[in-house]
Each structure stands twice: as structure tokens, then as C-alpha cells.
Design a protein around this motif. Sequence first.
Motif, PDB file in Angstrom:
ATOM      1  N   ARG A 166      -5.094  16.335  -1.691  1.00  0.00           N
ATOM      2  CA  ARG A 166      -4.746  15.006  -1.173  1.00  0.00           C
ATOM      3  C   ARG A 166      -3.868  14.207  -2.151  1.00  0.00           C
ATOM      4  O   ARG A 166      -2.992  13.444  -1.743  1.00  0.00           O
ATOM      5  CB  ARG A 166      -6.040  14.256  -0.828  1.00  0.00           C
ATOM      6  N   ASP A 197      -5.499   2.707   7.842  1.00  0.00           N
ATOM      7  CA  ASP A 197      -6.872   2.206   7.707  1.00  0.00           C
ATOM      8  C   ASP A 197      -6.925   0.684   7.826  1.00  0.00           C
ATOM      9  O   ASP A 197      -7.944   0.125   8.235  1.00  0.00           O
ATOM     10  CB  ASP A 197      -7.464   2.624   6.344  1.00  0.00           C
ATOM     11  N   LEU A 209      -9.181  17.279   4.845  1.00  0.00           N
ATOM     12  CA  LEU A 209      -9.229  18.255   5.936  1.00  0.00           C
ATOM     13  C   LEU A 209      -8.389  17.712   7.084  1.00  0.00           C
ATOM     14  O   LEU A 209      -8.705  16.655   7.640  1.00  0.00           O
ATOM     15  CB  LEU A 209     -10.676  18.474   6.392  1.00  0.00           C
ATOM     16  N   GLU A 221       2.309  -1.190  -4.619  1.00  0.00           N
ATOM     17  CA  GLU A 221       1.059  -0.446  -4.818  1.00  0.00           C
ATOM     18  C   GLU A 221       0.336  -1.022  -6.039  1.00  0.00           C
ATOM     19  O   GLU A 221       0.919  -1.163  -7.099  1.00  0.00           O
ATOM     20  CB  GLU A 221       1.372   1.044  -5.013  1.00  0.00           C
ATOM     21  N   HIS A 255      -2.083   0.277  -7.835  1.00  0.00           N
ATOM     22  CA  HIS A 255      -2.397   1.214  -8.919  1.00  0.00           C
ATOM     23  C   HIS A 255      -1.134   1.588  -9.692  1.00  0.00           C
ATOM     24  O   HIS A 255      -0.024   1.319  -9.248  1.00  0.00           O
ATOM     25  CB  HIS A 255      -3.087   2.463  -8.357  1.00  0.00           C
ATOM     26  N   SER A 275       0.022   6.075   5.015  1.00  0.00           N
ATOM     27  CA  SER A 275       0.589   5.269   6.106  1.00  0.00           C
ATOM     28  C   SER A 275       1.808   4.494   5.617  1.00  0.00           C
ATOM     29  O   SER A 275       2.860   4.488   6.277  1.00  0.00           O
ATOM     30  CB  SER A 275      -0.461   4.301   6.668  1.00  0.00           C
ATOM     31  N   THR A 327     -11.588  13.920   1.960  1.00  0.00           N
ATOM     32  CA  THR A 327     -11.963  15.333   1.911  1.00  0.00           C
ATOM     33  C   THR A 327     -10.721  16.213   1.988  1.00  0.00           C
ATOM     34  O   THR A 327     -10.738  17.365   1.546  1.00  0.00           O
ATOM     35  CB  THR A 327     -12.897  15.656   3.104  1.00  0.00           C
ATOM     36  N   GLY A 385      -8.427   9.860   9.159  1.00  0.00           N
ATOM     37  CA  GLY A 385      -7.476   8.784   9.434  1.00  0.00           C
ATOM     38  C   GLY A 385      -6.028   9.157   9.165  1.00  0.00           C
ATOM     39  O   GLY A 385      -5.123   8.389   9.488  1.00  0.00           O
ATOM     40  N   LEU A 386      -5.806  10.341   8.587  1.00  0.00           N
ATOM     41  CA  LEU A 386      -4.425  10.660   8.190  1.00  0.00           C
ATOM     42  C   LEU A 386      -3.513  10.810   9.409  1.00  0.00           C
ATOM     43  O   LEU A 386      -2.426  10.236   9.451  1.00  0.00           O
ATOM     44  CB  LEU A 386      -4.407  11.930   7.329  1.00  0.00           C
ATOM     45  N   GLY A 406       0.820  -1.209   0.000  1.00  0.00           N
ATOM     46  CA  GLY A 406       0.000   0.000   0.000  1.00  0.00           C
ATOM     47  C   GLY A 406       0.852   1.256   0.000  1.00  0.00           C
ATOM     48  O   GLY A 406       1.614   1.505   0.932  1.00  0.00           O
ATOM     49  N   PHE A 430      -0.934  -7.275  -4.045  1.00  0.00           N
ATOM     50  CA  PHE A 430      -0.687  -8.344  -3.063  1.00  0.00           C
ATOM     51  C   PHE A 430      -1.843  -9.341  -3.139  1.00  0.00           C
ATOM     52  O   PHE A 430      -3.010  -8.951  -3.091  1.00  0.00           O
ATOM     53  CB  PHE A 430      -0.604  -7.731  -1.656  1.00  0.00           C
TER      54      PHE A 430
HETATM   55  C1  LIG Z   1     -15.095  10.105   1.943  1.00  0.00           C
HETATM   56  C2  LIG Z   1     -13.856  10.131   2.808  1.00  0.00           C
HETATM   57  C3  LIG Z   1     -13.392  11.333   3.320  1.00  0.00           C
HETATM   58  C4  LIG Z   1     -12.257  11.362   4.138  1.00  0.00           C
HETATM   59  N1  LIG Z   1     -11.812  12.561   4.604  1.00  0.00           N
HETATM   60  C5  LIG Z   1     -10.728  12.612   5.411  1.00  0.00           C
HETATM   61  C6  LIG Z   1     -10.241  13.861   5.895  1.00  0.00           C
HETATM   62  O1  LIG Z   1     -10.771  14.920   5.578  1.00  0.00           O
HETATM   63  N2  LIG Z   1      -9.163  13.841   6.728  1.00  0.00           N
HETATM   64  C7  LIG Z   1      -8.537  12.677   7.108  1.00  0.00           C
HETATM   65  O2  LIG Z   1      -7.585  12.713   7.900  1.00  0.00           O
HETATM   66  N3  LIG Z   1      -8.972  11.489   6.629  1.00  0.00           N
HETATM   67  C8  LIG Z   1     -10.034  11.425   5.790  1.00  0.00           C
HETATM   68  N4  LIG Z   1     -10.464  10.221   5.293  1.00  0.00           N
HETATM   69  C9  LIG Z   1      -9.733   9.007   5.682  1.00  0.00           C
HETATM   70  C10 LIG Z   1      -8.406   8.908   4.937  1.00  0.00           C
HETATM   71  O3  LIG Z   1      -8.626   9.022   3.550  1.00  0.00           O
HETATM   72  C11 LIG Z   1      -7.739   7.567   5.274  1.00  0.00           C
HETATM   73  O4  LIG Z   1      -7.704   7.419   6.674  1.00  0.00           O
HETATM   74  C12 LIG Z   1      -6.320   7.483   4.713  1.00  0.00           C
HETATM   75  O5  LIG Z   1      -6.331   7.475   3.315  1.00  0.00           O
HETATM   76  C13 LIG Z   1      -5.649   6.211   5.220  1.00  0.00           C
HETATM   77  O6  LIG Z   1      -4.373   6.090   4.645  1.00  0.00           O
HETATM   78  P1  LIG Z   1      -3.724   4.638   4.459  1.00  0.00           P
HETATM   79  O7  LIG Z   1      -2.403   4.863   3.836  1.00  0.00           O
HETATM   80  O8  LIG Z   1      -3.812   3.886   5.728  1.00  0.00           O
HETATM   81  O9  LIG Z   1      -4.705   3.887   3.447  1.00  0.00           O
HETATM   82  P2  LIG Z   1      -5.089   4.271   1.964  1.00  0.00           P
HETATM   83  O10 LIG Z   1      -4.983   5.720   1.729  1.00  0.00           O
HETATM   84  O11 LIG Z   1      -6.409   3.605   1.726  1.00  0.00           O
HETATM   85  O12 LIG Z   1      -3.980   3.562   1.079  1.00  0.00           O
HETATM   86  C14 LIG Z   1      -3.972   2.169   0.880  1.00  0.00           C
HETATM   87  C15 LIG Z   1      -3.198   1.889  -0.385  1.00  0.00           C
HETATM   88  O13 LIG Z   1      -3.064   0.475  -0.534  1.00  0.00           O
HETATM   89  C16 LIG Z   1      -3.279   0.118  -1.885  1.00  0.00           C
HETATM   90  N5  LIG Z   1      -3.726  -1.286  -1.884  1.00  0.00           N
HETATM   91  C17 LIG Z   1      -4.878  -1.781  -1.369  1.00  0.00           C
HETATM   92  N6  LIG Z   1      -4.925  -3.120  -1.525  1.00  0.00           N
HETATM   93  C18 LIG Z   1      -3.767  -3.478  -2.155  1.00  0.00           C
HETATM   94  C19 LIG Z   1      -3.235  -4.727  -2.593  1.00  0.00           C
HETATM   95  N7  LIG Z   1      -3.894  -5.888  -2.408  1.00  0.00           N
HETATM   96  N8  LIG Z   1      -2.028  -4.732  -3.212  1.00  0.00           N
HETATM   97  C20 LIG Z   1      -1.333  -3.560  -3.400  1.00  0.00           C
HETATM   98  N9  LIG Z   1      -1.798  -2.348  -3.006  1.00  0.00           N
HETATM   99  C21 LIG Z   1      -2.997  -2.310  -2.387  1.00  0.00           C
HETATM  100  C22 LIG Z   1      -4.342   1.100  -2.352  1.00  0.00           C
HETATM  101  O14 LIG Z   1      -4.343   1.225  -3.753  1.00  0.00           O
HETATM  102  C23 LIG Z   1      -3.907   2.385  -1.645  1.00  0.00           C
HETATM  103  O15 LIG Z   1      -3.006   3.132  -2.422  1.00  0.00           O
HETATM  104  C24 LIG Z   1     -11.585  10.155   4.460  1.00  0.00           C
HETATM  105  C25 LIG Z   1     -12.050   8.946   3.936  1.00  0.00           C
HETATM  106  C26 LIG Z   1     -13.166   8.927   3.120  1.00  0.00           C
HETATM  107  C27 LIG Z   1     -13.643   7.603   2.564  1.00  0.00           C
END
Ligand SMILES: Cc1cc2nc3c(=O)[nH]c(=O)nc-3n(C[C@H](O)[C@H](O)[C@H](O)COP(=O)(O)OP(=O)(O)OC[C@H]3O[C@@H](n4cnc5c(N)ncnc54)[C@H](O)[C@@H]3O)c2cc1C
Length: 388
Positions: free
Chosen positions: A90, A262, A44, A30, A32, A13, A42, A274-275, A9, A114
Motif C-alpha cells: 500500500r 474516505d 486487498l 499533505e 505528513h 483519492s 490491508t 475504500g480504494l 490529502g 489544512f
Molecule cells: C484497518 C484498515 C484496513 C483497510 N483495508 C483496506 C483494503 O484491504 N482495501 C481497500 O480498498 N481499502 C481498505 N481500507 C480503506 C482504505 O485504506 C481507505 O479507503 C483509503 O485509504 C482512502 O483513501 P483516501 O485517499 O480517501 O484517504 P486517506 O488514505 O485516508 O488519505 C487522506 C490523506 O489526507 C491527509 N490529511 C488528513 N487531514 C489532513 C489535513 N488537515 N491537512 C493535510 N493533509 C491531511 C492524510 O495524512 C492522508 O495522507 C482499510 C482501512 C483500514 C482502517
Amino acid sequence: MDPQLMIIGGGPSGSTMATHVNDIDSVIVEEHTAVGSPIQCTGLVHPRVVDMASASETILNTITGFKLFFPGGRVLEVSSNDPKALAIDRKQFDEILSDHAIENGSKLLVSHRFEGFKRVGNALKVHLSSSDGPRYMNTSLLVGADGYKSMVGKSAGLNACRETVRGIQTELDICLEEQDKVEVYIGNNIAPGFFAWVLPCGERTRVGLCVSRKYGTPNQYLTTFLKRRGLDKAKRVELNAGVIPIGPPKKTVTDNILLIGDAAAQVKPLSGGGLFLGMRSAKKAAKVAMNSIAEEDFSERSLSNYEGAWRSELGKEIERGILMRKVFTSMSDKKLDKIGEIMDRDDVKEILATGDIDYPSNLAAPLLKTVPSLIKFSPHVIGQLLRR
Ligand SMILES: Cc1cc2nc3c(=O)[nH]c(=O)nc-3n(C[C@H](O)[C@H](O)[C@H](O)COP(=O)(O)OP(=O)(O)OC[C@H]3O[C@@H](n4cnc5c(N)ncnc54)[C@H](O)[C@@H]3O)c2cc1C
């Protein structure tokens, strides 16, 4: 060559963790073709999040207050002189974090998904897929930074989050006159189980909402909300949807594997942000990963230092957030309106103006002290909240 550390991912994170490990051969996988899209956010965040990412160029707007719209039409307007939150780009934010990881020596393997792993001795044989077919790599430490669906978590038998909410957001080609406040709308006809928002971002405006999973897809709610807010005729330049995990699983580590962001539901239960939590936890995971690699100990016992570290800093806030969400989701519109009426006072607004979006539960005690009658809306759960 096989990496010592494999992070699945390339979101905030995963990139943050890779930026904070030193002298370790790491790869981020990744699925994508590039990091940063599709956007499901969003954007924020508290200013500290932009500092943590050294990404000030992503700032689109500064928010100093909010307007909270109750179902019956009452509006609680809260202002402050301080920057309370920033609206960010973002996509650019994710790209910058990814660049930091690469500058720190991590490799980025895009267009690879993965699929699963097998245990081979003390290590893992990881199965990836790409348009060129399957690919296998060995690693001692596998990190699931793969979002709410976390295939890594599933393959490792780590339980999923307790609840999910579904979100949808559109970006409108419209510049709101008032740029310094985010609008928040609550009510069971608007966004059951969550809330709707209107976020001014300079020339554009983000409008979205989430609903609890039991209420189905959020699309129809957004159509209705845009109309109600008088924004249904504005040109839509983007539409994105996503899922927010709420309530971390009991365990986020097992032998050779840990989950961050996440994937571990490190999300604020009340707002879905969640950021901050994901990036803080990723930094802690990096420290534990370096120790495990130095000591060649990838046992659950060794990795549970990560579990202990993130829960001791962030676990209490998440648990309190879950309780606050429990109170919020149990409210009828009538009760929400009653709360709006009780809280529509200058001293309450002054307390709300001191809030920090990453630590919303800090407001509970001063609010209840100032307006003790709030306790009657959910005496049992509010009692639990105050004891934590
Ligand atoms: C509508 C909405 C609004 C939001 N607004 C906010 C906000 O305003 N502020 C805030 O702090 N948070 C917000 N969030 C939450 C925030 O977007 C997430 O908490 C944050 O993106 C988590 O980051 P991450 O790196 O843990 O996961 P992600 O950003 O989900 O990244 C996971 C990555 O893993 C990759 N991946 C997944 N499965 C696989 C696989 N099998 N093989 C290879 N790659 C894979 C994906 O393509 C992705 O790039 C919002 C969420 C939503 C849905």
C-alpha cells in the motif's frame, strides 16, 4: 502562486483526482512529510484497482478464494480459478499514485496541514499550518480528500459519515503454506460488528480485524485472535490502526468545495474497502472540476454534477451494502452458525465463487434464490435489499 484547484490529502483519492485534471494549476496539500505513511490498510483490492493505478509493481500476492470461519468452527471454503483479489504494497501504491499526479503537473506540498478557510468573494482563503508557521493561499475550488476525519468537510459544514468502525492490523514475519486464500473470521467474540482476516502476502502475513465503535478499542480482540489462530508467537514487523467511515453524508458538495474518498465515506460498508470507490469518485470529481474551472462556476449547483455522477454509479451498491451490514450486525453467533450450516453446500459455494469484491451485493439475489430460507433471518431488511 494561488492554485485553481487545491486538494487536501495526498492519499489515493487526492492523487487520483490530480492525475485526471488537465491544464489546471493544482496543488495537493499533505500534512505528513511524505505520502504513503502511516499505512492504515490491508491492501486487498480487486485487480481492476491496480489497473486503474497502473501500479502492477505493487502486487505481492494473488488471491483466488477465501475461507469463511463461523463462530462455532464451521469453515466455508470457496475456490475459483480466477484472480479475485490482489494483496498490494500500500505504501508503494500511494507513492506511485502521487508520482502520476506530479507527472500530470500537480504540485505536492508536504508537511502542511489544512486548518480552515474563509470565504472571500467567490473564492476561498485557505489557512494552512507548517513548522514555519501559518500560510494562506487562495483558491476557487477546494477538495477534501483528507480521510475519514475530514477537516475540510467539518469546516464546510458537511455532515460526517453515519458510522465508523475501528481497525487494527499487524504484519507478521511468517510465510503461510496456503497462499491463495484469504481467511475471514466472523463472530461476536472475535470482531463484534465486523470481521477478522488473515491475508497471506508471500513472506509476510497480515492479520487484523475491525470492531464497531461501541465495542471500544480493537487491540484486545487482536491479541486474543492471534492466540486463537496460533500466530501469537510470530514476529510482528508492523502494527497499524485506523478508522473506517461507513455511510456517506447526505451531501458531499457545497459552494467551492467537494469531498472525495474516505472524506465522503465512499467505502464498501460490508468489507470497509475504500480504494476502488474513492478512486472512481476522484475521477468523476476531476471531470466536474475541469468543467467548473472552464465555466468559472463553483456554485453548489454546478458541483452537484459530481454528487449526481458518483451516486448514480456507486450509490446503489453502497446503500445495498449498508442493508447487508444491518443484517450482519444484527446476528447472534447462534444465528451466524445456523446460516453457515444452511450455506455449506456446493451450489452455494459455486455462487460465492462468482463474487466480485467491489460489488458484493450482486450475490444477494442468486443466493436468496438458491437458499430462500435465508430470508427468514431478517425478512424486512432483506426485502428492502431485494427491492433496491
Ligand atoms: C484497518 C484498515 C484496513 C483497510 N483495508 C483496506 C483494503 O484491504 N482495501 C481497500 O480498498 N481499502 C481498505 N481500507 C480503506 C482504505 O485504506 C481507505 O479507503 C483509503 O485509504 C482512502 O483513501 P483516501 O485517499 O480517501 O484517504 P486517506 O488514505 O485516508 O488519505 C487522506 C490523506 O489526507 C491527509 N490529511 C488528513 N487531514 C489532513 C489535513 N488537515 N491537512 C493535510 N493533509 C491531511 C492524510 O495524512 C492522508 O495522507 C482499510 C482501512 C483500514 C482502517
